[in-house]
Write a protein that holds these residues in place. Structure first.
Motif, short mmCIF file in Angstrom:
data_model
loop_
_atom_site.label_atom_id
_atom_site.label_comp_id
_atom_site.label_asym_id
_atom_site.label_seq_id
_atom_site.Cartn_x
_atom_site.Cartn_y
_atom_site.Cartn_z
N GLY A 84 -19.01 34.69 102.09
CA GLY A 84 -20.26 34.04 102.46
C GLY A 84 -20.03 33.07 103.59
O GLY A 84 -20.81 32.98 104.26
N THR A 129 -24.75 37.23 101.83
CA THR A 129 -23.34 37.91 101.88
C THR A 129 -22.57 37.81 100.62
O THR A 129 -21.97 38.50 100.16
CB THR A 129 -22.72 37.75 103.16
OG1 THR A 129 -23.28 37.89 104.31
CG2 THR A 129 -21.59 38.29 103.31
N GLY A 130 -22.55 36.46 100.54
CA GLY A 130 -21.69 36.21 99.09
C GLY A 130 -22.15 36.61 97.96
O GLY A 130 -21.59 37.11 96.93
#
Length: 140
Positions: A53, A35-36
């Motif tokens: 994240g 996600t980050g």
């Protein structure tokens, strides 16, 4: 000389413990890093990617524990345990091989110790998942 050897052994032991504890949380870490990276590649910046994240990894951890403790289906529990165990086993294998490679040339034993390390790390991750579920049931 003896003091430096003792401190080195203590430091290496502490590092191994931290690495294997981190490896047992492989699934939330994988979600957080993915996600980050997605946020950063979309122009969210470093701070946004770290925050996003971290939030996504925390949500993945809480949701997976909640699903595991709420469901009675053995298939769902097995799939969730597999989702936790496989990344942890892979990380444990890589840690074991990397640490053994420091002082050992490529041989059968290098990969055997890596496999044992990966197996132990995967089992530890699954046991932690099961342990949190039994602790939650005991508290209720």
């Amino acid at each position: 000389m003896i003091m430096s050897l003792a401190m080195t052994a203590f430091g290496l032991g502490t590092l191994c413990i931290l690495l294997y504890r981190l490896a047992s949380y492989g699934l939330p870490l994988l979600v957080a890093v993915g996600t980050g990276h997605l946020i950063y590649s979309q122009g969210g910046g470093i701070l946004g990617s770290v925050l996003g994240g971290g939030i996504a990894g925390g949500i993945a951890l809480v949701v997976s524990y909640a699903i595991f403790s709420a469901t009675q289906s053995s298939r769902t529990r097995a799939l969730l345990a597999l989702a936790y165990g496989l990344p942890a086993a892979y990380a444990g294998y890589q840690i074991g091989v990397s640490l053994m490679r420091i002082g050992t040339p490529d041989s059968f034993w290098l990969y055997a110790v890596g496999a044992i390390s990966g197996l132990a790390s995967g089992i530890t991750a699954v046991r932690r998942l099961i342990g949190t579920e039994t602790a939650q049931r005991a508290a209720a």
